[in-house]
Design an enzyme around this catalytic site. Structure first.
Site, PDB file in Angstrom:
ATOM      1  N   THR A 132      36.694  58.535  52.776  1.00 45.90           N
ATOM      2  CA  THR A 132      35.847  57.458  52.246  1.00 45.90           C
ATOM      3  C   THR A 132      34.946  56.970  53.370  1.00 45.90           C
ATOM      4  O   THR A 132      35.436  56.478  54.389  1.00 45.90           O
ATOM      5  CB  THR A 132      36.746  56.309  51.747  1.00 45.90           C
TER       6      THR A 132
ATOM      7  N   GLU B  42      37.797  61.457  47.039  1.00 47.90           N
ATOM      8  CA  GLU B  42      39.151  61.565  46.484  1.00 47.90           C
ATOM      9  C   GLU B  42      39.542  60.213  45.890  1.00 47.90           C
ATOM     10  O   GLU B  42      39.271  59.179  46.464  1.00 47.90           O
ATOM     11  CB  GLU B  42      40.075  61.931  47.650  1.00 47.90           C
TER      12      GLU B  42
ATOM     13  N   ASN C 141      36.622  51.464  43.938  1.00 46.86           N
ATOM     14  CA  ASN C 141      37.628  50.574  44.532  1.00 46.86           C
ATOM     15  C   ASN C 141      37.190  49.114  44.494  1.00 46.86           C
ATOM     16  O   ASN C 141      38.017  48.216  44.294  1.00 46.86           O
ATOM     17  CB  ASN C 141      37.967  51.022  45.958  1.00 46.86           C
TER      18      ASN C 141
ATOM     19  N   PHE D 246      45.126  47.154  35.551  1.00 49.72           N
ATOM     20  CA  PHE D 246      44.611  46.400  36.701  1.00 49.72           C
ATOM     21  C   PHE D 246      44.313  44.945  36.357  1.00 49.72           C
ATOM     22  O   PHE D 246      43.460  44.305  36.961  1.00 49.72           O
ATOM     23  CB  PHE D 246      43.419  47.102  37.362  1.00 49.72           C
TER      24      PHE D 246
ATOM     25  N   GLY E 180      46.808  45.017  48.225  1.00 50.80           N
ATOM     26  CA  GLY E 180      46.885  45.358  49.648  1.00 50.80           C
ATOM     27  C   GLY E 180      46.726  46.858  49.772  1.00 50.80           C
ATOM     28  O   GLY E 180      46.138  47.505  48.905  1.00 50.80           O
TER      29      GLY E 180
ATOM     30  N   CYS F  45      43.473  51.062  51.202  1.00 50.98           N
ATOM     31  CA  CYS F  45      42.162  51.368  50.604  1.00 50.98           C
ATOM     32  C   CYS F  45      41.402  50.156  50.100  1.00 50.98           C
ATOM     33  O   CYS F  45      40.326  49.855  50.596  1.00 50.98           O
ATOM     34  CB  CYS F  45      42.341  52.366  49.456  1.00 50.98           C
TER      35      CYS F  45
ATOM     36  N   LYS G 175      52.948  48.355  47.283  1.00 57.20           N
ATOM     37  CA  LYS G 175      53.177  48.656  45.870  1.00 57.20           C
ATOM     38  C   LYS G 175      54.425  49.520  45.777  1.00 57.20           C
ATOM     39  O   LYS G 175      54.857  50.082  46.799  1.00 57.20           O
ATOM     40  CB  LYS G 175      51.967  49.347  45.241  1.00 57.20           C
TER      41      LYS G 175
ATOM     42  N   ARG H  67      50.638  48.852  54.954  1.00 54.04           N
ATOM     43  CA  ARG H  67      49.327  48.421  55.458  1.00 54.04           C
ATOM     44  C   ARG H  67      48.792  47.273  54.597  1.00 54.04           C
ATOM     45  O   ARG H  67      48.722  47.378  53.388  1.00 54.04           O
ATOM     46  CB  ARG H  67      48.341  49.598  55.446  1.00 54.04           C
TER      47      ARG H  67
HETATM   48  C1  UDX Z   1      43.630  52.755  45.293  1.00 59.32           C
HETATM   49  C2  UDX Z   1      42.860  53.301  44.091  1.00 59.32           C
HETATM   50  O1  UDX Z   1      43.549  52.973  42.883  1.00 59.32           O
HETATM   51  C3  UDX Z   1      42.695  54.812  44.231  1.00 59.32           C
HETATM   52  O2  UDX Z   1      41.916  55.329  43.159  1.00 59.32           O
HETATM   53  C4  UDX Z   1      42.017  55.123  45.558  1.00 59.32           C
HETATM   54  O3  UDX Z   1      41.867  56.518  45.752  1.00 59.32           O
HETATM   55  C5  UDX Z   1      42.794  54.511  46.697  1.00 59.32           C
HETATM   56  O4  UDX Z   1      42.968  53.102  46.486  1.00 59.32           O
HETATM   57  P1  UDX Z   1      46.206  52.681  45.997  1.00 59.32           P
HETATM   58  O5  UDX Z   1      45.758  52.050  47.281  1.00 59.32           O
HETATM   59  O6  UDX Z   1      47.239  53.760  46.026  1.00 59.32           O
HETATM   60  O7  UDX Z   1      44.947  53.298  45.231  1.00 59.32           O
HETATM   61  O8  UDX Z   1      46.793  51.494  45.109  1.00 59.32           O
HETATM   62  P2  UDX Z   1      46.505  50.848  43.677  1.00 59.32           P
HETATM   63  O9  UDX Z   1      47.428  51.415  42.684  1.00 59.32           O
HETATM   64  O10 UDX Z   1      45.067  50.857  43.366  1.00 59.32           O
HETATM   65  O11 UDX Z   1      46.969  49.353  43.967  1.00 59.32           O
HETATM   66  C6  UDX Z   1      46.316  48.589  44.978  1.00 59.32           C
HETATM   67  C7  UDX Z   1      46.918  47.221  45.101  1.00 59.32           C
HETATM   68  O12 UDX Z   1      46.584  46.433  43.975  1.00 59.32           O
HETATM   69  C8  UDX Z   1      48.451  47.181  45.199  1.00 59.32           C
HETATM   70  O13 UDX Z   1      48.806  46.242  46.201  1.00 59.32           O
HETATM   71  C9  UDX Z   1      48.888  46.708  43.832  1.00 59.32           C
HETATM   72  O14 UDX Z   1      50.103  46.010  43.863  1.00 59.32           O
HETATM   73  C10 UDX Z   1      47.725  45.781  43.457  1.00 59.32           C
HETATM   74  N1  UDX Z   1      47.554  45.608  42.012  1.00 59.32           N
HETATM   75  C11 UDX Z   1      47.238  46.672  41.229  1.00 59.32           C
HETATM   76  C12 UDX Z   1      47.649  44.330  41.452  1.00 59.32           C
HETATM   77  O15 UDX Z   1      47.910  43.349  42.161  1.00 59.32           O
HETATM   78  N2  UDX Z   1      47.452  44.175  40.106  1.00 59.32           N
HETATM   79  C13 UDX Z   1      47.130  45.226  39.295  1.00 59.32           C
HETATM   80  O16 UDX Z   1      46.960  45.003  38.097  1.00 59.32           O
HETATM   81  C14 UDX Z   1      47.033  46.506  39.869  1.00 59.32           C
END
Ligand code: UDX
Length: 437
Positions: A122, A152, A212, A253, A261, A264, A327, A334
């Site tokens: 990214t 990605e 994102n 979401f 957190g 990304c 998560k 991180r």
């Molecule tokens: C994210 C993007 O979803 C992915 O497409 C990209 O390639 C990388 O960044 P990721 O960092 O694995 O993926 O986590 P994601 O599932 O997006 O969750 C991010 C954060 O948001 C987590 O801390 C999660 O707990 C929080 N979250 C997610 C919420 O607080 N509420 C929601 O409804 C969804």
């Protein structure tokens, strides 16, 4: 095909093992010796469901190997995937692209025959155009060493599925031949129905950060609404269910809680905000500052709420924390809101015992002064307050009787809004969610 994957961190290790699974011959290029040795032994230095098994299988079959040599990589592959990290810069909000630059500078001088270098990292918009020029300048093959940008979108916890069954493929290309090469390479996914968007470099780069930023906005939107729910007695989960039925909005979401957190979302919204400033369009992305602020506010709010649930002082109070990872299904801490909250409660005088099914070790490295328990019940033992901060399924399956028999006080705060508050309350607990009735 014979491919190389340059940078074998989270993204690269997953891409390398998944492409070996598709039948390609893969050479992973990793400059960190310790990481390379771990991968070469068929082990994965972080937790991602299914990855250790997949990687181990292909290391054993010989289809996946690792090296530290750029010369060997150039000799081996016709397609080179750039998967190095682009963390937040130490000096500001922008992304640090030094690893991407270093990878091109190491590889290009060895490219003597036609090759396609495919960026997956990214990066700030404009990076690919700069790298394409650098590649053509440094490579003995000249313009036959081409660049493409193929961002990605994998999520931690679902990385293999997202890689092998992507919900879209984005090809930022400068020529028809680069597009053809990528279509051939990704043919199994395309044949299985993954849509392809062919575009220019700048759009491909922006697609990733825009996706994102949109996801972060969705989460902060519902968390902002949750703040209104808190003061009006409305219920944010019912509200999210109701607006989520509108297909234009969608339910995903929209889970209010302690916020986002990880490696990304936080860094990408800051990087795009910073890049917009560099491009002279600060106003276009300035709302992302508010998205970031809403997100940070959740953590502070939980620290305050926990303190007030304990009578406004944390001194000599014991808090059990369930979850440290950003998560579930990950050991990644991180910018984890869970660990941030646990750490701040401890800094304010509480005795905090943290349990996470996978992230205990990575949390200990970042925050060694917290106490780490080896089970949810151990973390709950003698606790005056329990905080549920990462929604691992095992926390939903705990026996309330057992938890009640070890805890000192019957106070629970569900920072992820997934526990059955009615059941906890029926068992005599002061059980609260965030933005919940
Ligand atoms: C994210 C993007 O979803 C992915 O497409 C990209 O390639 C990388 O960044 P990721 O960092 O694995 O993926 O986590 P994601 O599932 O997006 O969750 C991010 C954060 O948001 C987590 O801390 C999660 O707990 C929080 N979250 C997610 C919420 O607080 N509420 C929601 O409804 C969804």
């Amino acid at each position: 095909m014979r491919i190389t994957v340059i940078g074998c961190g989270y993204l690269g290790a997953t891409h390398a093992a998944s492409m070996a699974e598709l039948g390609h011959e893969v050479l992973g290029v990793e400059t960190d010796e310790a990481r390379r040795a771990t991968l070469a032994a068929g082990e994965v230095p972080f937790y991602e469901p299914g990855l250790a098994e997949l990687l181990g299988r292909h290391v054993a079959s010989g289809r996946l190997r690792f090296t530290g040599s750029a010369a060997e990589a150039a000799d081996f592959g016709d397609l080179h995937f750039l998967c190095v990290g682009t963390p937040q810069s130490a000096s500001g909000l922008g992304a640090d692209v030094s690893q991407v630059d270093a990878a091109i500078d190491a590889l290009a001088p060895h490219l003597t025959r036609p090759a396609l270098v495919v960026g997956k990292s990214t990066v700030p918009v404009g990076t690919a155009a700069r790298l394409a020029a650098r590649l053509a300048e440094l490579a003995p093959a000249g313009e036959r060493a081409e660049l493409a940008w193929n961002p990605e979108f994998l999520r931690e916890g679902f990385a293999i599925k997202d890689t092998l069954e992507p919900d879209r493929l984005v090809f930022g290309v400068g020529s028809a031949s680069a597009e053809r090469t990528l279509r051939d390479f990704y043919a199994p996914m395309i044949d299985a129905g993954s849509p392809v968007v062919v575009t220019d470099f700048a759009t491909a780069e922006l697609v990733k950060v825009a996706a994102n930023a949109f996801l972060a906005t969705k989460i902060s939107f519902i968390n902002a609404v949750s703040e209104i729910c808190e003061v009006t007695g409305a219920d944010v989960v019912d509200l999210a269910d109701a607006i989520g039925h509108d297909a234009r909005i969608g339910r995903r979401f929209l889970n209010a809680g302690i916020g986002f957190g990880g490696g990304c979302l936080p860094k990408d919204i800051r990087a795009v905000l910073h890049r917009a400033g560099e491009l002279g369009v600060d106003d276009a992305m300035s709302f992302l500052r508010e998205i970031d602020d809403i997100n940070q506010r959740r953590r502070e709010y939980v620290v305050g709420l926990a303190t007030s649930m304990l009578g406004d002082s944390l001194i000599d109070r014991r808090i059990g924390v369930w979850g440290a990872a950003f998560k579930p299904d990950s050991d990644d801490v991180r910018d984890s809101p869970a660990l941030w909250i646990a750490g701040h409660l401890q800094l304010r005088g509480a005795q905090v015992s943290v349990y996470d099914p996978r992230a205990g070790e990575s949390a200990r490295r970042v925050f060694p002064t917290l106490t780490y328990a080896s089970s949810a019940l151990e973390a709950a033992t003698d606790a005056d307050l329990l905080l549920h901060l990462t929604e691992w399924p095992e926390f939903r399956e705990l026996s309330l009787d057992q938890v009640g028999s070890v805890a000192r006080g019957r106070r629970l705060l569900d920072g992820r809004n997934v526990l059955d508050l009615a059941a906890w309350r029926a068992a005599g607990w002061d059980a609260r969610g965030l933005g919940r009735r």
